[in-house]
Write an enzyme that holds these catalytic residues in place. Structure first.
Site, mmCIF file in Angstrom:
data_model
loop_
_atom_site.group_PDB
_atom_site.id
_atom_site.type_symbol
_atom_site.label_atom_id
_atom_site.label_comp_id
_atom_site.label_asym_id
_atom_site.label_seq_id
_atom_site.Cartn_x
_atom_site.Cartn_y
_atom_site.Cartn_z
ATOM 1 N N LYS A 252 4.064 -0.779 -9.299
ATOM 2 C CA LYS A 252 3.017 0.174 -9.666
ATOM 3 C C LYS A 252 3.421 1.499 -8.998
ATOM 4 C CE LYS A 252 -1.003 1.239 -11.503
ATOM 5 N NZ LYS A 252 -1.303 1.178 -12.957
ATOM 6 N N TYR B 229 -0.715 -10.034 1.376
ATOM 7 C CA TYR B 229 -1.040 -11.315 1.971
ATOM 8 C C TYR B 229 -0.815 -11.323 3.484
ATOM 9 C CZ TYR B 229 -1.494 -13.899 -2.451
ATOM 10 O OH TYR B 229 -1.905 -14.389 -3.659
ATOM 11 N N ASP C 28 1.632 -13.309 -7.941
ATOM 12 C CA ASP C 28 0.593 -14.338 -7.952
ATOM 13 C C ASP C 28 -0.193 -14.251 -9.257
ATOM 14 O OD1 ASP C 28 -1.223 -16.322 -6.972
ATOM 15 O OD2 ASP C 28 -2.637 -14.717 -6.520
ATOM 16 N N ASP D 201 0.170 -16.806 -12.960
ATOM 17 C CA ASP D 201 -0.956 -17.566 -13.530
ATOM 18 C C ASP D 201 -1.112 -17.201 -14.999
ATOM 19 O OD1 ASP D 201 -1.711 -18.801 -11.107
ATOM 20 O OD2 ASP D 201 -3.846 -18.550 -11.574
ATOM 21 N N ASP E 233 0.501 -3.270 -14.841
ATOM 22 C CA ASP E 233 -0.524 -3.364 -15.888
ATOM 23 C C ASP E 233 0.124 -3.511 -17.260
ATOM 24 O OD1 ASP E 233 0.443 -0.773 -15.502
ATOM 25 O OD2 ASP E 233 -1.466 0.223 -15.894
HETATM 26 C C1 IPM Z 1 -0.364 -19.632 -5.423
HETATM 27 C C2 IPM Z 1 -1.792 -19.752 -4.937
HETATM 28 C C3 IPM Z 1 -1.848 -19.276 -3.497
HETATM 29 C C4 IPM Z 1 -1.366 -17.839 -3.456
HETATM 30 C C5 IPM Z 1 -3.257 -19.405 -2.867
HETATM 31 C C6 IPM Z 1 -3.750 -20.820 -2.876
HETATM 32 C C7 IPM Z 1 -3.296 -18.841 -1.474
HETATM 33 O O1 IPM Z 1 -2.643 -19.018 -5.763
HETATM 34 O O2 IPM Z 1 0.521 -20.298 -4.833
HETATM 35 O O3 IPM Z 1 -0.130 -18.912 -6.382
HETATM 36 O O4 IPM Z 1 -2.124 -16.919 -3.748
HETATM 37 O O5 IPM Z 1 -0.194 -17.641 -3.120
HETATM 38 MG MG MG Z 2 -1.717 -18.197 -7.470
#
Ligand code: IPM
Ligand code: MG
Length: 355
Positions: A191, A141, A247, A251, A223
């Site tokens: 990884k 990032y 990240d 999710d 993975d």
């Molecule tokens: C999160 C989001 C952010 C990230 C995006 C919106 C930049 O997906 O907070 O997980 O990738 O950090």
């Molecule tokens: Mg995210």
């Protein structure tokens, strides 16, 4: 008196943040504490008024606060801007960096009441309680980025994955400490079979491990971790990993609890911590009273716990959320048969009625 900077942001952020603020106001009354809220603009509103998605005023308000409550950033209009003005890159990431928030905590808790909301089998998700530490100010990032056009006209893009031992040590230490106060299991995800940054990550974790002999440590390739999270999530207690792996994995892990709309987060490491739901601004459902405010309300609970050390109040909010779910109320994202569907506002009120 605690000062809270409130950044609703875009899309559903404008609906879910007020629910969390109202919850905090109620907590102030019931738990004999005081909060001062200062609203600040971020993303689209900020861009329209000041020409930048993270104007200096907003950053200053955040720095002067004791904690920041953030909704979400990202909108169709902002998507049309060049990358250097997009809110993800020009507002959210600099905000994290400027506040020194190197650790992002994302608790994935599967409430018994929501076992049926998961797409996975009940026996797989029941009882899951995972705390993920995602490194937040390093890695892909923030590494140097570049675009070049090669001699033959081919377009090339570079993102750089950089980590140093200091950045790894500080987050890994926090994760070890958290594991210590939980079930004493830490999984470090990397990884290391391919990436040099991951090899350094693993070496650094191994170097620190002897400081925490009471915590059982294991290493897992990312993975494999993605696979294990859906195969047998109950094996995890605390997970620590670098920015991008974190990240993606969080999710994925959020779906264990039925919806991304349940995933709260706390970003810590600096003087001021930031609390935000892990989900985005969901422009497709914005303004329709459809969004699930629970991730934001639960993020406010994390604020009470980590920034203000108001454990009793934090637990009260979490208990109220559980109770609402037990009473059968659901927003659309976690709706199940036999339950009562409610909107954003009503969900917020139902939680507050139980505090
Ligand atoms: C999160 C989001 C952010 C990230 C995006 C919106 C930049 O997906 O907070 O997980 O990738 O950090
Ligand atoms: Mg995210």
């Amino acid at each position: 008196m605690f000062k809270i900077a409130v950044l609703a942001g875009d899309g559903i952020g404008r609906e879910i943040v007020p629910e969390a603020v109202a919850t905090l106001k109620l907590i102030a009354e019931k738990y004999d504490c005081a909060f001062e809220f200062t609203e600040a603009l971020i993303s689209e509103d900020a861009y329209e008024k000041y020409g930048h998605p993270l104007p200096p005023q907003t950053l200053e308000i955040c720095k002067q606060a004791d904690a920041v409550l953030l909704g979400a950033v990202g909108s169709p209009k902002m998507d049309l801007l060049p990358p250097e003005l997009r809110p993800e890159r020009a507002a959210l990431l600099p905000l994290r960096k400027e506040l020194g928030l190197f650790a992002n905590l994302r608790p994935v808790i599967v409430y018994d009441e929501l076992v049926a909301a998961s797409t996975l089998k009940p026996e797989v998700v029941r009882g899951v309680d995972i705390l993920t530490f995602r490194e937040l100010t390093g890695g892909l990032y923030f590494g140097p980025k570049k675009r070049t056009t090669l001699a033959d006209g081919t377009e090339e893009a570079v993102d750089t994955l950089v980590y140093n031992t200091k950045e790894i040590e500080r987050i890994v230490r926090l994760a070890f400490e958290a594991a210590r106060s939980r079930r004493k299991k830490l999984t470090s995800v990397d990884k290391a079979n391919v990436l040099e940054s991951s090899r350094l990550w693993r070496e650094t974790v191994l170097k620190i491990a002897p400081e925490h002999p009471d915590v059982e440590l294991n290493h897992m390739y990312v993975d494999n971790c993605a696979m294990q999270l859906v195969r047998w999530p109950g094996q995890f207690d605390v997970i620590v990993t670098e920015n991008m792996f974190g990240d993606i994995l969080t999710d994925q892990a959020s779906m264990l609890s039925g919806s991304l709309g349940m995933l709260a987060s706390a970003s810590i490491g600096g003087k001021v911590a930031l609390y935000e739901p892990a989900h985005g601004s969901a422009p497709d459902i914005a303004g329709q009273d459809l969004a699930n405010p629970l991730a934001t309300i639960l993020s406010a609970a994390l604020m009470l716990r980590y920034s203000f050390k108001l454990e009793e109040a934090a637990a009260a909010v979490e208990k109220a959320v559980r109770q609402v779910l037990a009473d059968g109320y659901r927003t659309a994202d976690i709706m199940a048969e036999g339950c009562k569907k409610v909107g954003t506002k009503e969900m917020g009120e139902l939680v507050r009625n139980r505090i």
